[in-house]
Scaffold this active site. Structure first.
Site, PDB file in Angstrom:
ATOM      1  N   GLY A  10     -24.112 -76.415 -20.309  1.00 24.40           N
ATOM      2  CA  GLY A  10     -23.193 -75.303 -20.578  1.00 24.40           C
ATOM      3  C   GLY A  10     -22.287 -75.059 -19.381  1.00 24.40           C
ATOM      4  O   GLY A  10     -22.763 -75.018 -18.245  1.00 24.40           O
ATOM      5  N   ARG A  71     -23.693 -81.617 -23.574  1.00 25.54           N
ATOM      6  CA  ARG A  71     -25.158 -81.709 -23.602  1.00 25.54           C
ATOM      7  C   ARG A  71     -25.422 -83.062 -24.247  1.00 25.54           C
ATOM      8  O   ARG A  71     -25.297 -83.211 -25.459  1.00 25.54           O
ATOM      9  CB  ARG A  71     -25.762 -80.584 -24.445  1.00 25.54           C
ATOM     10  CG  ARG A  71     -25.432 -79.177 -23.923  1.00 25.54           C
ATOM     11  CD  ARG A  71     -26.266 -78.127 -24.607  1.00 25.54           C
ATOM     12  NE  ARG A  71     -25.777 -76.772 -24.380  1.00 25.54           N
ATOM     13  CZ  ARG A  71     -26.064 -76.026 -23.309  1.00 25.54           C
ATOM     14  NH1 ARG A  71     -26.853 -76.511 -22.362  1.00 25.54           N
ATOM     15  NH2 ARG A  71     -25.576 -74.803 -23.191  1.00 25.54           N
ATOM     16  N   ASP A 102     -30.846 -76.398 -15.804  1.00 30.56           N
ATOM     17  CA  ASP A 102     -32.141 -77.078 -15.759  1.00 30.56           C
ATOM     18  C   ASP A 102     -32.211 -78.345 -16.617  1.00 30.56           C
ATOM     19  O   ASP A 102     -32.833 -79.334 -16.230  1.00 30.56           O
ATOM     20  CB  ASP A 102     -33.305 -76.121 -16.067  1.00 30.56           C
ATOM     21  CG  ASP A 102     -33.116 -75.382 -17.376  1.00 30.56           C
ATOM     22  OD1 ASP A 102     -32.041 -75.519 -17.997  1.00 30.56           O
ATOM     23  OD2 ASP A 102     -34.053 -74.678 -17.781  1.00 30.56           O
ATOM     24  N   SER A 104     -29.776 -80.400 -17.193  1.00 30.05           N
ATOM     25  CA  SER A 104     -29.051 -81.434 -16.444  1.00 30.05           C
ATOM     26  C   SER A 104     -29.903 -81.960 -15.289  1.00 30.05           C
ATOM     27  O   SER A 104     -29.892 -83.158 -14.986  1.00 30.05           O
ATOM     28  CB  SER A 104     -27.752 -80.858 -15.869  1.00 30.05           C
ATOM     29  OG  SER A 104     -27.034 -80.198 -16.873  1.00 30.05           O
ATOM     30  N   THR A 125     -24.883 -72.211 -13.972  1.00 31.83           N
ATOM     31  CA  THR A 125     -25.217 -71.669 -15.295  1.00 31.83           C
ATOM     32  C   THR A 125     -25.112 -70.150 -15.238  1.00 31.83           C
ATOM     33  O   THR A 125     -25.490 -69.544 -14.223  1.00 31.83           O
ATOM     34  CB  THR A 125     -26.636 -72.053 -15.757  1.00 31.83           C
ATOM     35  OG1 THR A 125     -27.021 -71.189 -16.837  1.00 31.83           O
ATOM     36  CG2 THR A 125     -27.689 -71.933 -14.679  1.00 31.83           C
ATOM     37  N   ASP A 127     -26.889 -68.197 -16.801  1.00 31.40           N
ATOM     38  CA  ASP A 127     -28.210 -67.605 -17.062  1.00 31.40           C
ATOM     39  C   ASP A 127     -28.981 -67.206 -15.795  1.00 31.40           C
ATOM     40  O   ASP A 127     -29.921 -66.429 -15.860  1.00 31.40           O
ATOM     41  CB  ASP A 127     -29.096 -68.587 -17.848  1.00 31.40           C
ATOM     42  CG  ASP A 127     -28.575 -68.834 -19.252  1.00 31.40           C
ATOM     43  OD1 ASP A 127     -27.698 -68.083 -19.690  1.00 31.40           O
ATOM     44  OD2 ASP A 127     -29.049 -69.784 -19.901  1.00 31.40           O
ATOM     45  N   ASP A 129     -31.164 -68.844 -14.274  1.00 33.31           N
ATOM     46  CA  ASP A 129     -32.581 -69.072 -14.574  1.00 33.31           C
ATOM     47  C   ASP A 129     -33.152 -70.273 -13.825  1.00 33.31           C
ATOM     48  O   ASP A 129     -33.994 -70.993 -14.356  1.00 33.31           O
ATOM     49  CB  ASP A 129     -32.765 -69.258 -16.093  1.00 33.31           C
ATOM     50  CG  ASP A 129     -31.949 -70.425 -16.637  1.00 33.31           C
ATOM     51  OD1 ASP A 129     -31.076 -70.923 -15.920  1.00 33.31           O
ATOM     52  OD2 ASP A 129     -32.200 -70.838 -17.779  1.00 33.31           O
ATOM     53  N   ARG A 154     -18.589 -48.946 -25.169  1.00 33.88           N
ATOM     54  CA  ARG A 154     -18.999 -47.549 -24.947  1.00 33.88           C
ATOM     55  C   ARG A 154     -17.898 -46.583 -25.415  1.00 33.88           C
ATOM     56  O   ARG A 154     -18.179 -45.566 -26.038  1.00 33.88           O
ATOM     57  CB  ARG A 154     -19.324 -47.323 -23.465  1.00 33.88           C
ATOM     58  CG  ARG A 154     -19.735 -45.895 -23.140  1.00 33.88           C
ATOM     59  CD  ARG A 154     -20.032 -45.739 -21.674  1.00 33.88           C
ATOM     60  NE  ARG A 154     -21.288 -46.365 -21.288  1.00 33.88           N
ATOM     61  CZ  ARG A 154     -22.489 -45.814 -21.479  1.00 33.88           C
ATOM     62  NH1 ARG A 154     -22.594 -44.646 -22.049  1.00 33.88           N
ATOM     63  NH2 ARG A 154     -23.589 -46.449 -21.095  1.00 33.88           N
ATOM     64  N   ARG A 162     -21.929 -43.532 -32.382  1.00 28.30           N
ATOM     65  CA  ARG A 162     -22.668 -44.669 -32.946  1.00 28.30           C
ATOM     66  C   ARG A 162     -23.701 -45.241 -31.977  1.00 28.30           C
ATOM     67  O   ARG A 162     -23.590 -45.082 -30.763  1.00 28.30           O
ATOM     68  CB  ARG A 162     -21.687 -45.787 -33.300  1.00 28.30           C
ATOM     69  CG  ARG A 162     -20.995 -45.532 -34.617  1.00 28.30           C
ATOM     70  CD  ARG A 162     -19.950 -46.573 -34.888  1.00 28.30           C
ATOM     71  NE  ARG A 162     -19.385 -46.386 -36.217  1.00 28.30           N
ATOM     72  CZ  ARG A 162     -18.237 -46.904 -36.616  1.00 28.30           C
ATOM     73  NH1 ARG A 162     -17.520 -47.639 -35.805  1.00 28.30           N
ATOM     74  NH2 ARG A 162     -17.806 -46.692 -37.837  1.00 28.30           N
ATOM     75  N   ARG A 171     -31.163 -67.488 -23.444  1.00 31.77           N
ATOM     76  CA  ARG A 171     -32.196 -67.885 -24.408  1.00 31.77           C
ATOM     77  C   ARG A 171     -33.588 -67.605 -23.868  1.00 31.77           C
ATOM     78  O   ARG A 171     -34.450 -67.107 -24.557  1.00 31.77           O
ATOM     79  CB  ARG A 171     -32.085 -69.387 -24.692  1.00 31.77           C
ATOM     80  CG  ARG A 171     -31.334 -69.723 -25.936  1.00 31.77           C
ATOM     81  CD  ARG A 171     -31.331 -71.196 -26.134  1.00 31.77           C
ATOM     82  NE  ARG A 171     -30.867 -71.891 -24.951  1.00 31.77           N
ATOM     83  CZ  ARG A 171     -30.036 -72.912 -24.948  1.00 31.77           C
ATOM     84  NH1 ARG A 171     -29.601 -73.385 -26.076  1.00 31.77           N
ATOM     85  NH2 ARG A 171     -29.665 -73.495 -23.835  1.00 31.77           N
ATOM     86  N   HIS A 253     -19.694 -66.559 -26.546  1.00 28.11           N
ATOM     87  CA  HIS A 253     -19.196 -67.468 -25.505  1.00 28.11           C
ATOM     88  C   HIS A 253     -18.114 -66.887 -24.613  1.00 28.11           C
ATOM     89  O   HIS A 253     -17.741 -67.543 -23.638  1.00 28.11           O
ATOM     90  CB  HIS A 253     -18.721 -68.781 -26.152  1.00 28.11           C
ATOM     91  CG  HIS A 253     -19.877 -69.650 -26.556  1.00 28.11           C
ATOM     92  ND1 HIS A 253     -20.611 -69.402 -27.689  1.00 28.11           N
ATOM     93  CD2 HIS A 253     -20.433 -70.726 -25.957  1.00 28.11           C
ATOM     94  CE1 HIS A 253     -21.578 -70.309 -27.782  1.00 28.11           C
ATOM     95  NE2 HIS A 253     -21.498 -71.122 -26.754  1.00 28.11           N
TER      96      HIS A 253
HETATM   97  O1  F6P Z   1     -27.339 -72.042 -20.654  1.00 28.56           O
HETATM   98  C1  F6P Z   1     -26.188 -71.312 -20.782  1.00 28.56           C
HETATM   99  C2  F6P Z   1     -26.029 -70.785 -22.189  1.00 28.56           C
HETATM  100  O2  F6P Z   1     -24.804 -70.096 -22.233  1.00 28.56           O
HETATM  101  C3  F6P Z   1     -27.164 -69.909 -22.717  1.00 28.56           C
HETATM  102  O3  F6P Z   1     -27.125 -68.588 -22.255  1.00 28.56           O
HETATM  103  C4  F6P Z   1     -26.983 -70.028 -24.195  1.00 28.56           C
HETATM  104  O4  F6P Z   1     -28.193 -69.778 -24.843  1.00 28.56           O
HETATM  105  C5  F6P Z   1     -26.548 -71.469 -24.367  1.00 28.56           C
HETATM  106  O5  F6P Z   1     -25.970 -71.842 -23.123  1.00 28.56           O
HETATM  107  C6  F6P Z   1     -25.571 -71.717 -25.471  1.00 28.56           C
HETATM  108  O6  F6P Z   1     -25.312 -73.071 -25.520  1.00 28.56           O
HETATM  109  P1  F6P Z   1     -24.161 -73.763 -26.376  1.00 28.56           P
HETATM  110  O7  F6P Z   1     -22.839 -73.379 -25.759  1.00 28.56           O
HETATM  111  O8  F6P Z   1     -24.430 -75.219 -26.263  1.00 28.56           O
HETATM  112  O9  F6P Z   1     -24.286 -73.241 -27.752  1.00 28.56           O
END
Ligand code: F6P
Length: 323
Positions: A10, A71, A102, A104, A125, A127, A129, A154, A162, A171, A253
């Site tokens: 990603g 990917r 991770d 990659s 990334t 994330d 993570d 907001r 609401r 993820r 995205h």
């Molecule tokens: O790993 C980055 C990320 O943006 C995640 O947060 C998300 O779950 C995933 O990639 C989405 O991947 P793709 O763009 O391949 O759908």
């Protein structure tokens, strides 16, 4: 010496700044630099581009990755990696810099163990993570993108009284959700690392309603532990609190795009320089990271297998402040 550089998995804002840093550091040390386009796919298809300091002009401020990313399923096969290695030999690439997450790095480690080609990883990334670095490239920009989006949500949430459920990416990791949830003043935050249970969510929303709140925002990481996606959670709450007008917003995205923040540009620049300098010192099979503002190296193995823990204290902070 000839170094290959690629971006994989990603994309993340700041990857371009990292590419620029790798290319220019190579030029600084009079090393040849070859870009591989579209991640490991480009290695398999021999899709490369000779780089020089001018090839990376005007990209430090750009989101996405000018090298493109993928990917790549074929690289998960032995045959795919064999093809990639043939092209490494053909292009006389002696070391690789892999900018990615991770998945990659897992590919990089297998490739390194099979063909013994020196590899250095740069974590990119949104994330955040990855073990071995407090920040990954792109995370800071994504935090700001999400905050900006929730601030706008907001405004409309208040106008209509609401309850909004906002899904953010992640993820398996709740860094983005937890930090933006606190930063945007969310009522509740649901992350993959903790199972708060839907009853607790209901109780909390009821409490906040009783305390006089007329609108609320709940931030949910896409990989929540409740077993329900954001639409199912919203439906569940609406069923149990029918007087509430509920809306769902999936940020998707947009979180991956945009001009990188200053933090991400500086981080990516530092990591790119450090990656090339580490390769020159003979380091391999490691990932560059940042810890307390210093550049560090962690083995790729640890970076993949180690857990990038969320700061549990942030959950407490969120609980206290959503009173
Ligand atoms: O790993 C980055 C990320 O943006 C995640 O947060 C998300 O779950 C995933 O990639 C989405 O991947 P793709 O763009 O391949 O759908």
């Amino acid at each position: 010496m000839r170094i290959g550089v690629l971006t994989s998995g990603g994309d993340a804002p700041g990857m371009n700044a990292a590419v620029r840093a790798v290319v220019r550091t190579c030029a600084f040390y009079k090393i040849d630099c070859l870009a591989i386009l579209k991640g490991y796919q480009g290695l398999i298809e021999d899709n490369t581009k000779q780089m020089n300091p001018r090839s990376v002009n005007n990209i430090i401020n750009k989101g996405g990755t000018v090298l493109k990313s993928a990917r790549c399923l074929e690289f998960r096969t032995k045959e795919g990696r064999q093809k990639a290695f043939e092209n490494i030999k053909k292009n006389k690439i002696q070391a690789l810099v892999v900018i990615g997450g991770d998945g990659s790095f897992t590919g990089a480690m297998i490739f390194q163990s099979e063909f013994n080609i020196p590899i250095i990883g740069i974590p990119g990334t949104i994330d955040n993570d990855i073990y071995g670095t407090s920040h990954t490239i792109g995370y800071d920009t994504a935090l700001n993108t999400v905050i900006d989006a929730i601030d706008k949500i907001r405004d409309t949430a208040i106008s209509h009284n609401r309850l909004f459920f906002v899904e953010v990416m992640g993820r398996d990791a709740g860094h983005l959700a937890l930090n933006t949830g606190i930063g945007a003043g969310a009522e509740e935050i649901l992350i993959p690392e903790e199972n708060m249970g839907l009853n607790r969510l209901l109780e909390s929303l009821e409490r906040s309603e009783k305390s006089g709140k007329s609108s609320s925002i709940v931030v949910i990481a896409e990989g929540g532990k409740t077993g329900k996606n954001v639409f199912e959670i919203a439906e569940y709450v609406e069923k149990n609190m029918p007087h509430y007008e509920v809306r769902v917003s999936v940020l998707g995205h947009i979180q991956r795009g945009g001009s990188p923040s200053c933090f991400d540009r500086v981080l990516a620049s530092r990591m790119g320089v450090y990656a090339v300098e580490s390769l020159l010192k003979g380091k391999s099979n490691v990932m560059v990271g940042i810890k307390e503002d210093d550049m560090i190296l962690t083995s790729l193995d640890k970076a993949i297998k180690g857990k990038s823990e969320i700061n549990k204290n942030l959950i407490r902070v969120s609980d206290i402040l959503s009173i």
